[in-house]
Design an enzyme around this catalytic site. Structure first.
Site, mmCIF file in Angstrom:
data_model
loop_
_atom_site.group_PDB
_atom_site.id
_atom_site.type_symbol
_atom_site.label_atom_id
_atom_site.label_comp_id
_atom_site.label_asym_id
_atom_site.label_seq_id
_atom_site.Cartn_x
_atom_site.Cartn_y
_atom_site.Cartn_z
ATOM 1 N N SER A 132 34.305 54.395 44.091
ATOM 2 C CA SER A 132 34.126 53.301 43.138
ATOM 3 C C SER A 132 33.301 53.710 41.917
ATOM 4 C CB SER A 132 33.522 52.112 43.879
ATOM 5 O OG SER A 132 33.821 50.914 43.231
ATOM 6 N N HIS A 133 32.144 53.095 41.711
ATOM 7 C CA HIS A 133 31.370 53.396 40.499
ATOM 8 C C HIS A 133 30.537 54.673 40.656
ATOM 9 C CE1 HIS A 133 28.261 51.522 42.944
ATOM 10 N NE2 HIS A 133 27.374 52.089 42.155
ATOM 11 N N ASP A 317 35.136 50.792 35.812
ATOM 12 C CA ASP A 317 34.606 51.892 36.640
ATOM 13 C C ASP A 317 35.781 52.692 37.216
ATOM 14 O OD1 ASP A 317 35.433 50.039 38.584
ATOM 15 O OD2 ASP A 317 33.818 50.571 39.974
ATOM 16 N N ASP A 319 37.392 52.890 40.058
ATOM 17 C CA ASP A 319 38.480 52.218 40.780
ATOM 18 C C ASP A 319 38.872 50.890 40.134
ATOM 19 O OD1 ASP A 319 36.107 50.963 41.579
ATOM 20 O OD2 ASP A 319 36.919 50.438 43.555
ATOM 21 N N ASP A 321 37.597 47.998 39.525
ATOM 22 C CA ASP A 321 37.266 46.623 39.908
ATOM 23 C C ASP A 321 36.124 46.059 39.059
ATOM 24 O OD1 ASP A 321 35.480 48.362 41.129
ATOM 25 O OD2 ASP A 321 35.575 47.410 43.114
ATOM 26 N N ARG A 322 35.385 46.928 38.364
ATOM 27 C CA ARG A 322 34.274 46.432 37.544
ATOM 28 C C ARG A 322 34.686 46.267 36.086
ATOM 29 N NH1 ARG A 322 28.520 48.734 39.382
ATOM 30 N NH2 ARG A 322 28.851 48.547 41.626
ATOM 31 N N LYS A 430 37.118 42.130 43.352
ATOM 32 C CA LYS A 430 36.784 41.954 41.951
ATOM 33 C C LYS A 430 37.830 42.700 41.130
ATOM 34 C CE LYS A 430 33.003 45.397 42.093
ATOM 35 N NZ LYS A 430 32.515 45.610 43.478
HETATM 36 C C1 VG1 Z 1 26.695 47.697 44.334
HETATM 37 C C2 VG1 Z 1 26.534 46.380 43.618
HETATM 38 C C3 VG1 Z 1 27.354 45.306 44.304
HETATM 39 C C4 VG1 Z 1 28.813 45.758 44.380
HETATM 40 C C5 VG1 Z 1 28.895 47.110 45.080
HETATM 41 C C6 VG1 Z 1 30.288 47.666 45.108
HETATM 42 O O1 VG1 Z 1 26.181 47.592 45.638
HETATM 43 O O2 VG1 Z 1 25.176 45.991 43.557
HETATM 44 O O3 VG1 Z 1 27.213 44.085 43.613
HETATM 45 O O4 VG1 Z 1 29.586 44.806 45.077
HETATM 46 O O5 VG1 Z 1 28.071 48.052 44.399
HETATM 47 O O6 VG1 Z 1 30.798 47.845 43.833
HETATM 48 P P1 VG1 Z 1 24.703 48.143 46.027
HETATM 49 O O7 VG1 Z 1 24.582 47.898 47.490
HETATM 50 O O8 VG1 Z 1 24.653 49.571 45.616
HETATM 51 O O9 VG1 Z 1 23.744 47.325 45.222
HETATM 52 V V1 VG1 Z 1 31.966 49.089 43.585
HETATM 53 O O10 VG1 Z 1 32.621 48.829 42.118
HETATM 54 O O11 VG1 Z 1 30.997 50.473 43.621
HETATM 55 O O12 VG1 Z 1 32.901 48.926 44.937
HETATM 56 CO CO CO Z 2 34.336 49.837 41.760
#
Ligand code: VG1
Ligand code: CO
Length: 609
Positions: A132-133, A317, A319, A321-322, A430
């Site tokens: 993801s990000h 990001d 993948d 979703d952001r 998302k």
């Molecule tokens: C983070 C964000 C959370 C989001 C998650 C997955 O989690 O705070 O709001 O849903 O990433 O996003 P954490 O536990 O690191 O705070 V993605 O786009 O990386 O799936």
């Molecule tokens: Co993501």
């Protein structure tokens, strides 16, 4: 060809899914049996009836090691009894697109060689190969998310079952003779064992299902086209070399007629072009420069002789979703974004008028997300749910009307997180592209008359603040700090919460503010009653300001501390302060309260957003 080879293995420590999937360094994932163990454990945790003869999606965001991983999952899924495997072209599918595919895609009936392969089922779930990000590449991170039959992230009861499997695993099962699939071309491949079983692998255009859903079921593409045709409107969507590229091109250019210049970095790259594909003010460097926004979210000075910035900017990001939303010289916080989308939903987005609905029936935000959404919900007279961080908690609310729950129907539904995640119940993830199209829909609604000067993103946000007040908001991230230090810091904060609730003197440097509530957020799901405890430490003050501390559940190295700050000023107050000024006192209180420097050795956060 479909014979199953059994390979002995043994449990690997630490394969516990976090906020969203399992994430580790790419090198770790490429280590012996690391990916295989986790995939097998996931398959073992699923009901046999679902796997047997079922259809499964596997794809990812194009990061390093993903193409190899797709082939691994195909061979293991076939060995687990799955008869159909769906893969996006080049192995690509964005996270929201996987959700759309699981929910909407129909099986092919004829293989590319003419063999009839009718009788396939809709997908029961999907593996999304992404961190993801998190950064990608050989020195970055890799990950696996598993999504269930509703198209949403696996809930905690499933991820707990997967983790339990990882700790007892003895055998990998693989259809080792199945050839690697050519992912480059859409085609339907059929493989038979001669004994009556056929495994079908379908490779299809990555964008078609998601784009069809957004076009035919959610937005008014005609109105968006008219906006993009205005000579005084321009936009920039930075796909950040992630998987959003093919979707942004398909929608903005092919469907809506935007010029190629509207899509930046739209070719997916295994290393995300060496950038950190995380759409925030720190990492989306190229976009904020194009949009004349500073790292603190303020307006950057206009360079002499430079053309004006585009009217609308967005970033995705890895993948996809952001989303980050920007106007010319203007940053929209994700918490404001979901509130404003909700305020306009009924007027600007056809999805929210379907079946006689007059806008969303309910909304939800993650706990650390600001209360801007609550104010819109109050005005609309609808429920606003507060859930823990992570998209999986929204799914039950969206599915509440299914007979299994027999509850109230909360759809249509809008939800969002402060971490640049926004979406609705058109899928169960998302959806970055949805957020961008939602904002374009608001702009189209406000700018339907092309003879009147353009109403800007900034004007829309400022009008919103004047009506509802402004939730000044920001988040400090301390990434990759020492885990022991971070854990000790959190334990001390829990102790302070306990002391406060026992009526003991609150040993807090509050800078004149009164603490009225302190707790550790614990969520009881209103639909299935499941309880998620320890979801963040909250300090809430007399004027409604909040400081929240959490440890990240997506970080890979050490620990990441997140500190969230919020202060509300009503519509008659000072709505025009720079965020850093408005929150300065709260930041000082948070730093003293947490003693973060003493515990982590960090004097500055790595990201402010
Ligand atoms: C983070 C964000 C959370 C989001 C998650 C997955 O989690 O705070 O709001 O849903 O990433 O996003 P954490 O536990 O690191 O705070 V993605 O786009 O990386 O799936
Ligand atoms: Co993501």
């Amino acid at each position: 060809m479909l014979a199953v080879t059994e390979i002995p293995t043994s449990p690997i420590e630490g394969q516990k899914p976090g906020t969203s999937g399992l994430r580790k360094s790419t090198a770790t994932f490429m280590g012996p049996n690391y990916l295989q163990n986790f995939v097998q454990s996931t398959l073992n945790a699923l009901p046999a009836a679902q796997l047997s003869g079922g259809t499964l999606v596997v794809s990812g965001d194009g990061r390093y090691f993903m193409p190899e991983a797709v082939q691994v999952v195909i061979k293991m899924a076939a060995a687990a009894g799955v008869d159909r495997i769906w893969v996006g072209q080049h192995g690509l599918l964005s996270t929201p697109a996987v959700s759309a595919v699981i929910r909407n895609r129909k099986p092919a009936e004829v293989a590319t060689d003419g063999t009839a392969v009718a009788g396939g089922k809709a997908a029961f779930g999907g593996f999304i190969l992404t961190a993801s990000h998190n950064p990608g590449g050989p020195d970055g991170d890799f990950g696996v998310k598993y999504n269930c039959e509703n198209g949403g992230p696996a809930p905690e009861k499933i991820t707990d079952a997967i983790f339990a499997q990882t700790q007892a695993l003895t055998t990998l099962r693989v259809c080792a003779a199945l050839p690697d699939i050519d992912l480059g071309t859409p085609a339907v491949h059929a493989f038979s064992d001669g004994g009556g079983r056929t495994v079908v692998v379908e490779v299809f255009d990555a964008a078609e299902d998601h784009v069809a859903l957004l076009r035919d079921g959610v937005f008014d593409f005609g109105a968006l086209k008219a906006l993009l045709a205005r000579p005084d409107f321009s936009m920039a969507y930075d796909c950040m070399h992630g998987v959003q590229g093919p979707y942004a091109v398909a929608v903005l250019q092919a469907e809506l007629g935007a010029p190629a210049s509207a899509c930046l970095n739209a070719v997916p790259s295994p290393t995300f072009g060496g950038v950190h594909a995380d759409p925030n003010l720190t990492y989306a460097e190229e976009l904020i420069e194009v949009m004349h926004v500073t790292r603190l979210g303020t307006r950057a000075p206009h360079p002499a002789g430079a053309p004006p910035p585009p009217d609308f900017g967005a970033a995705a990001d890895g993948d996809a979703d952001r989303n980050m939303i920007l106007g010319a010289g203007f940053f929209v916080t994700p918490s404001d974004s979901v509130a404003i989308i909700t305020a306009y939903a009924e007027r600007a987005i056809p999805f929210f008028r379907q079946g006689g609905a007059a806008g969303p029936r309910a909304v939800a935000r993650s706990m650390p997300t600001s209360g801007a959404l609550d104010r819109v919900a109050a005005k609309l007279g609808i429920t606003c749910f507060e859930v823990p961080t992570g998209w999986k908690f929204f799914g039950n609310l969206m599915d509440s009307a299914t007979p299994a729950f027999g509850g109230a129907d909360y759809t249509p539904f809008v939800c969002g997180e402060e971490s640049f995640g926004t979406g609705a119940n058109h899928v169960r993830e998302k959806d970055g592209l949805w957020a961008v199209l939602a904002w374009l829909s608001i702009l189209a609604f406000r700018n339907a008359d092309a003879s009147v000067p353009l109403v800007s993103v900034e004007q829309i946000v400022r009008e919103h603040w004047a009506e509802y007040g402004r939730n000044y908001y920001c988040r400090y991230d301390y990434e990759g700090v020492d885990k022991a230090g971070a854990t000790a810091m959190m334990a001390r904060l829990v102790g302070m919460v306990d002391m406060f609730n026992l009526g003991g003197a609150a040993p807090l440097a509050l800078h004149g503010n009164t603490l009225v509530k302190a707790d550790e957020f614990c969520y009881t799901d209103p639909v299935d009653g499941s309880v998620s405890a320890h979801q963040g430490i909250r300090f809430i003050f007399g004027d409604g300001s909040r400081i929240v501390f959490r440890l990240s559940g997506t970080g890979v190295a050490g620990a990441t501390v997140r500190m969230y700050l919020e202060r509300y000023v009503d519509g008659a107050g000072d709505l025009g302060m720079p965020t850093a000024d408005a929150l300065a006192t709260l930041v000082a209180a948070a730093l003293e309260l947490s003693q973060i420097e003493q515990f982590t050795g960090r004097t500055e956060p790595s990201v402010i957003t």
